[in-house]
Design a protein around this motif. Structure first.
Motif, PDB file in Angstrom:
ATOM      1  N   MET A   1       0.836  -1.202   0.000  1.00 30.00           N
ATOM      2  CA  MET A   1       0.000   0.000   0.000  1.00 30.00           C
ATOM      3  C   MET A   1       0.863   1.241   0.000  1.00 30.00           C
ATOM      4  O   MET A   1       1.889   1.307   0.660  1.00 30.00           O
ATOM      5  CB  MET A   1      -0.892   0.001   1.247  1.00 30.00           C
ATOM      6  CG  MET A   1      -1.782   1.233   1.334  1.00 30.00           C
ATOM      7  SD  MET A   1      -2.979   1.125   2.700  1.00 30.00           S
ATOM      8  CE  MET A   1      -1.914   0.897   4.119  1.00 30.00           C
ATOM      9  N   LYS A   2       0.440   2.234  -0.793  1.00 30.42           N
ATOM     10  CA  LYS A   2       1.159   3.508  -0.876  1.00 30.42           C
ATOM     11  C   LYS A   2       0.238   4.622  -0.385  1.00 30.42           C
ATOM     12  O   LYS A   2      -0.921   4.699  -0.797  1.00 30.42           O
ATOM     13  CB  LYS A   2       1.611   3.768  -2.317  1.00 30.42           C
ATOM     14  CG  LYS A   2       2.561   2.683  -2.849  1.00 30.42           C
ATOM     15  CD  LYS A   2       3.251   3.086  -4.143  1.00 30.42           C
ATOM     16  CE  LYS A   2       4.275   2.026  -4.540  1.00 30.42           C
ATOM     17  NZ  LYS A   2       5.176   2.488  -5.611  1.00 30.42           N
ATOM     18  N   LEU A   3       0.774   5.473   0.466  1.00 33.93           N
ATOM     19  CA  LEU A   3      -0.010   6.553   1.059  1.00 33.93           C
ATOM     20  C   LEU A   3       0.697   7.884   0.831  1.00 33.93           C
ATOM     21  O   LEU A   3       1.930   7.943   0.801  1.00 33.93           O
ATOM     22  CB  LEU A   3      -0.183   6.324   2.562  1.00 33.93           C
ATOM     23  CG  LEU A   3      -0.928   5.055   2.984  1.00 33.93           C
ATOM     24  CD1 LEU A   3      -0.841   4.870   4.498  1.00 33.93           C
ATOM     25  CD2 LEU A   3      -2.387   5.118   2.542  1.00 33.93           C
ATOM     26  N   ALA A   4      -0.090   8.933   0.688  1.00 34.01           N
ATOM     27  CA  ALA A   4       0.481  10.281   0.574  1.00 34.01           C
ATOM     28  C   ALA A   4      -0.448  11.250   1.292  1.00 34.01           C
ATOM     29  O   ALA A   4      -1.618  10.954   1.532  1.00 34.01           O
ATOM     30  CB  ALA A   4       0.628  10.679  -0.895  1.00 34.01           C
ATOM     31  N   SER A   5       0.101  12.416   1.640  1.00 31.02           N
ATOM     32  CA  SER A   5      -0.695  13.481   2.261  1.00 31.02           C
ATOM     33  C   SER A   5      -0.687  14.680   1.323  1.00 31.02           C
ATOM     34  O   SER A   5       0.347  15.333   1.149  1.00 31.02           O
ATOM     35  CB  SER A   5      -0.105  13.867   3.623  1.00 31.02           C
ATOM     36  OG  SER A   5      -0.207  12.779   4.532  1.00 31.02           O
ATOM     37  N   LEU A   6      -1.818  14.929   0.697  1.00 30.86           N
ATOM     38  CA  LEU A   6      -1.913  16.121  -0.143  1.00 30.86           C
ATOM     39  C   LEU A   6      -1.910  17.361   0.751  1.00 30.86           C
ATOM     40  O   LEU A   6      -2.384  17.322   1.884  1.00 30.86           O
ATOM     41  CB  LEU A   6      -3.193  16.090  -0.986  1.00 30.86           C
ATOM     42  CG  LEU A   6      -3.325  14.875  -1.920  1.00 30.86           C
ATOM     43  CD1 LEU A   6      -4.563  15.038  -2.804  1.00 30.86           C
ATOM     44  CD2 LEU A   6      -2.079  14.700  -2.780  1.00 30.86           C
ATOM     45  N   LYS A   7      -1.351  18.454   0.226  1.00 29.81           N
ATOM     46  CA  LYS A   7      -1.279  19.671   1.030  1.00 29.81           C
ATOM     47  C   LYS A   7      -2.682  20.141   1.404  1.00 29.81           C
ATOM     48  O   LYS A   7      -3.512  20.381   0.524  1.00 29.81           O
ATOM     49  CB  LYS A   7      -0.554  20.768   0.241  1.00 29.81           C
ATOM     50  CG  LYS A   7       0.931  20.495   0.113  1.00 29.81           C
ATOM     51  CD  LYS A   7       1.701  21.710  -0.367  1.00 29.81           C
ATOM     52  CE  LYS A   7       3.187  21.355  -0.322  1.00 29.81           C
ATOM     53  NZ  LYS A   7       4.028  22.542  -0.301  1.00 29.81           N
ATOM     54  N   HIS A   8      -2.917  20.271   2.691  1.00 29.59           N
ATOM     55  CA  HIS A   8      -4.232  20.679   3.174  1.00 29.59           C
ATOM     56  C   HIS A   8      -4.092  20.914   4.672  1.00 29.59           C
ATOM     57  O   HIS A   8      -3.801  19.968   5.415  1.00 29.59           O
ATOM     58  CB  HIS A   8      -5.278  19.590   2.892  1.00 29.59           C
ATOM     59  CG  HIS A   8      -6.624  19.891   3.466  1.00 29.59           C
ATOM     60  ND1 HIS A   8      -7.500  20.772   2.862  1.00 29.59           N
ATOM     61  CD2 HIS A   8      -7.235  19.462   4.591  1.00 29.59           C
ATOM     62  CE1 HIS A   8      -8.603  20.856   3.602  1.00 29.59           C
ATOM     63  NE2 HIS A   8      -8.466  20.069   4.657  1.00 29.59           N
ATOM     64  N   GLY A   9      -4.285  22.132   5.107  1.00 28.87           N
ATOM     65  CA  GLY A   9      -4.177  22.436   6.527  1.00 28.87           C
ATOM     66  C   GLY A   9      -2.808  22.056   7.068  1.00 28.87           C
ATOM     67  O   GLY A   9      -1.822  22.010   6.327  1.00 28.87           O
ATOM     68  N   ARG A  10      -2.747  21.803   8.354  1.00 27.86           N
ATOM     69  CA  ARG A  10      -1.455  21.520   8.984  1.00 27.86           C
ATOM     70  C   ARG A  10      -1.022  20.072   8.815  1.00 27.86           C
ATOM     71  O   ARG A  10       0.157  19.776   8.901  1.00 27.86           O
ATOM     72  CB  ARG A  10      -1.521  21.836  10.476  1.00 27.86           C
ATOM     73  CG  ARG A  10      -1.687  23.324  10.773  1.00 27.86           C
ATOM     74  CD  ARG A  10      -1.728  23.546  12.263  1.00 27.86           C
ATOM     75  NE  ARG A  10      -1.892  24.955  12.613  1.00 27.86           N
ATOM     76  CZ  ARG A  10      -0.880  25.791  12.831  1.00 27.86           C
ATOM     77  NH1 ARG A  10       0.358  25.373  12.732  1.00 27.86           N
ATOM     78  NH2 ARG A  10      -1.120  27.054  13.157  1.00 27.86           N
ATOM     79  N   ASP A  11      -1.960  19.155   8.647  1.00 31.09           N
ATOM     80  CA  ASP A  11      -1.610  17.737   8.669  1.00 31.09           C
ATOM     81  C   ASP A  11      -1.914  17.003   7.379  1.00 31.09           C
ATOM     82  O   ASP A  11      -1.778  15.783   7.315  1.00 31.09           O
ATOM     83  CB  ASP A  11      -2.308  17.061   9.865  1.00 31.09           C
ATOM     84  CG  ASP A  11      -1.761  17.596  11.176  1.00 31.09           C
ATOM     85  OD1 ASP A  11      -0.546  17.451  11.388  1.00 31.09           O
ATOM     86  OD2 ASP A  11      -2.525  18.187  11.961  1.00 31.09           O
ATOM     87  N   GLY A  12      -2.303  17.753   6.353  1.00 33.06           N
ATOM     88  CA  GLY A  12      -2.524  17.142   5.053  1.00 33.06           C
ATOM     89  C   GLY A  12      -3.828  16.374   4.979  1.00 33.06           C
ATOM     90  O   GLY A  12      -4.565  16.241   5.957  1.00 33.06           O
ATOM     91  N   ARG A  13      -4.085  15.890   3.774  1.00 33.78           N
ATOM     92  CA  ARG A  13      -5.311  15.124   3.479  1.00 33.78           C
ATOM     93  C   ARG A  13      -4.827  13.782   2.955  1.00 33.78           C
ATOM     94  O   ARG A  13      -4.180  13.708   1.913  1.00 33.78           O
ATOM     95  CB  ARG A  13      -6.086  15.912   2.416  1.00 33.78           C
ATOM     96  CG  ARG A  13      -7.226  15.226   1.751  1.00 33.78           C
ATOM     97  CD  ARG A  13      -7.819  16.147   0.651  1.00 33.78           C
ATOM     98  NE  ARG A  13      -8.378  15.345  -0.430  1.00 33.78           N
ATOM     99  CZ  ARG A  13      -8.423  15.728  -1.705  1.00 33.78           C
ATOM    100  NH1 ARG A  13      -7.953  16.904  -2.086  1.00 33.78           N
ATOM    101  NH2 ARG A  13      -8.943  14.924  -2.618  1.00 33.78           N
ATOM    102  N   LEU A  14      -5.096  12.741   3.713  1.00 40.36           N
ATOM    103  CA  LEU A  14      -4.544  11.422   3.390  1.00 40.36           C
ATOM    104  C   LEU A  14      -5.189  10.844   2.134  1.00 40.36           C
ATOM    105  O   LEU A  14      -6.420  10.854   2.008  1.00 40.36           O
ATOM    106  CB  LEU A  14      -4.747  10.463   4.571  1.00 40.36           C
ATOM    107  CG  LEU A  14      -4.121   9.075   4.418  1.00 40.36           C
ATOM    108  CD1 LEU A  14      -2.596   9.148   4.338  1.00 40.36           C
ATOM    109  CD2 LEU A  14      -4.544   8.166   5.575  1.00 40.36           C
ATOM    110  N   VAL A  15      -4.353  10.362   1.225  1.00 38.61           N
ATOM    111  CA  VAL A  15      -4.856   9.664   0.046  1.00 38.61           C
ATOM    112  C   VAL A  15      -4.117   8.338  -0.092  1.00 38.61           C
ATOM    113  O   VAL A  15      -2.980   8.194   0.336  1.00 38.61           O
ATOM    114  CB  VAL A  15      -4.692  10.485  -1.262  1.00 38.61           C
ATOM    115  CG1 VAL A  15      -5.516  11.762  -1.211  1.00 38.61           C
ATOM    116  CG2 VAL A  15      -3.224  10.805  -1.549  1.00 38.61           C
ATOM    117  N   VAL A  16      -4.810   7.368  -0.676  1.00 40.45           N
ATOM    118  CA  VAL A  16      -4.189   6.107  -1.066  1.00 40.45           C
ATOM    119  C   VAL A  16      -3.765   6.274  -2.519  1.00 40.45           C
ATOM    120  O   VAL A  16      -4.545   6.762  -3.339  1.00 40.45           O
ATOM    121  CB  VAL A  16      -5.173   4.935  -0.900  1.00 40.45           C
ATOM    122  CG1 VAL A  16      -4.536   3.630  -1.350  1.00 40.45           C
ATOM    123  CG2 VAL A  16      -5.640   4.836   0.551  1.00 40.45           C
TER     124      VAL A  16
END
Lengths: 337, 337
Positions: A1-16
């Motif tokens: 599984m690959k995860l990333a945090s798109l830029k959004h607020g202080r903690d990002g928006r988690l996406v698979v």
């Protein structure tokens, strides 16, 4: 599984993210940030895996994944502890600044507590006040742990590795000697670190992940030229399990702790420092090693540290030539107050 | 305003506490955790202040406040950077272990990056693997900042102090010398730190808070006996604004960063190390200083470091004798794997 945090607020928006890094789907139905996922991993991990499978099958809404939209997988973390597992790197940079190389470095991991509150995104500029500080990149492998109890063994610790990333541990070389001389370790000489767009579960690395080491070359490019491709699985004196156990000797570590390998560095076949790329060697994933080798050979370094406008790119490819983590690709810029 | 985090999940349950520390009201209608409050302070601070006023007036539901229900105000934080503002302490402990005292320590702050991911609650036991590590307490003042831009001036930084606390920066003295000799600073020698039950806004300190220094005695008790009462406003070479500016020289600091003063320590009137409480002096808020003074006078330390079962209490009282932050009160216990 690959995860990333798109830029959004202080903690990002988690996406698979899809295996080939082309598409992504919001993790929001399961959990909204990577830290929250790590805080409740046992429960949420299977649901994220389901989402990843649905993404591969095209059975869930998805969108085009752009690495430049990413923050670091953890845009801020509760801990960033960076080991020096490639003792060859330590020996080289210490030699360059005339610092002592203790024999214990081969048996007792060196590790520093890094600043974890303001990581740079993988495509963010490296904004710094002064070129004279000696701006350098450092290519590393890093892992994110679950909750680690105090006194964990290296073997147990390996089983607590949740995700793997690569890192650019930016360093200010000309501040290091005087700062370390004060005795309290790095502080101003280690500005904000950047991590790869994507963090992956160890199973995603297949046969390249063996007993807490990642057996693939780490690729670094300086202003578009290949600068290094050392094998991350070679000359790694301490595997990640050992590094985590070192960090947890007198305290527990919270889920979301990031542990770094230190700068990946290979010796030459004859046991000496590796040769530059231009000479058919594996090169280096930091400028300091290049300068040390130049100093050993020619009496003085020739390659300057990074200047404003310079670019560094760090990535890792699988056996098929596909980027695993996406690329760290950063330009150095002057900070204006 | 006084804030505390009752033990609940990983990040606590934020409550507003009455000035006299007897009652509390849930901050939940405004925000549920202290980190979330700090992340959006400009907007939420006035609403928390309103709640604090209603609590004082009895116009909001409240419950009895028990310090032993508290986690540290930030149970985990994105950064804990500890200065050594009382250079007298540094001079004493370095003298004790035969380490160099650089003259620059009087002009350039010493600061180490601490582990911030697993703070102890103020009444939690200090659980550690080995008495032989030389377990010591360190009484400190600490502040929590808002977002701090890179390159902030000391004066600007003072205005970014959101909250003030006291701390027990637990140290493993017998691990320090060998760890610092490796050159990368503290790691295993600094287990988890504890903070006071309550964090307060600087205005709550009234005339005792002057230009980034807290002018009150810090009280330490070792196994029930007063061990020290040094004035935290005296011999503080670097105020908190200067410490924050030092931390932010080459990187920004995120809201919720904790900056420590280092062990509070006063010189004697004649400029020498302070005398023990038993001799009418102000004593010490760590055992290491006591041992150094014993060594200077008698050739060897007499007071042992903490043993399993030993207790330390650290607090601070206002001019009227009322506890400001509540008490850190901890017993040392053996950790079992």
């Amino acid at each position: 599984m690959k995860l990333a945090s798109l830029k959004h607020g202080r903690d990002g928006r988690l996406v698979v993210v899809s295996r080939d890094l082309t598409r992504a789907t919001d993790a929001f139905p399961v959990v909204s940030t990577l830290q929250a996922a790590l805080d409740d991993w046992e429960r949420l991990h299977p649901r994220l895996v389901d989402l990843a499978e649905q993404l591969e099958h095209g059975s869930v809404p998805s969108f085009r994944f752009h690495e430049h939209d990413c923050a670091s997988p953890l845009p801020r973390a509760y801990q960033w502890a960076d080991g020096s597992a490639y003792v060859n790197h330590v020996a080289l940079v210490r030699q360059a600044r005339g610092a002592e190389m203790m024999p214990s470095f081969w048996t007792d991991p060196l590790m520093y507590q890094g600043g974890s509150d303001t990581f740079l995104g993988p495509r963010d500029p490296i904004t710094l006040p002064d070129e004279a500080h000696g701006i350098d990149f450092e290519g590393e492998v890093a892992v994110i742990t679950g909750d680690v109890p105090m006194g964990v063994t290296p073997h147990e610790a390996r089983g607590l590795i949740r995700l793997v990333m690569i890192a650019n541990d930016v360093s200010l070389r000309n501040l290091i000697a005087s700062e370390l001389a004060k005795g309290f370790g790095f502080f101003q000489s280690k500005p904000s670190t950047a991590f790869s767009p994507v963090a992956v579960t160890p199973d995603e690395l297949g046969a390249a992940w063996v007993e807490g080491k990642l057996h693939l070359p780490l690729l670094a490019y300086f202003n578009g030229e290949q600068f290094g491709r050392p094998q991350a699985g070679v000359d790694m004196t301490f595997d990640f399990g050992t590094l985590i156990a070192h960090a947890a000797k007198t305290r527990a570590l919270t889920a979301g702790t990031i542990i770094g390998s230190g700068t990946v560095s290979n010796r030459d076949a004859d046991g000496g420092p590796g040769r530059p790329i231009a000479e058919g060697g594996l090169g280096y994933v930091c400028i300091a090693e290049m300068r040390t080798v130049e100093t050993i050979r020619d009496g003085a370094p020739r390659t300057p540290f990074m200047r404003f406008g310079d670019a560094v790119r760090i990535e890792m490819k699988d056996a098929g030539g596909h980027s695993i983590f996406g690329a760290i690709d950063q330009i150095v810029r002057k900070h204006h107050d």
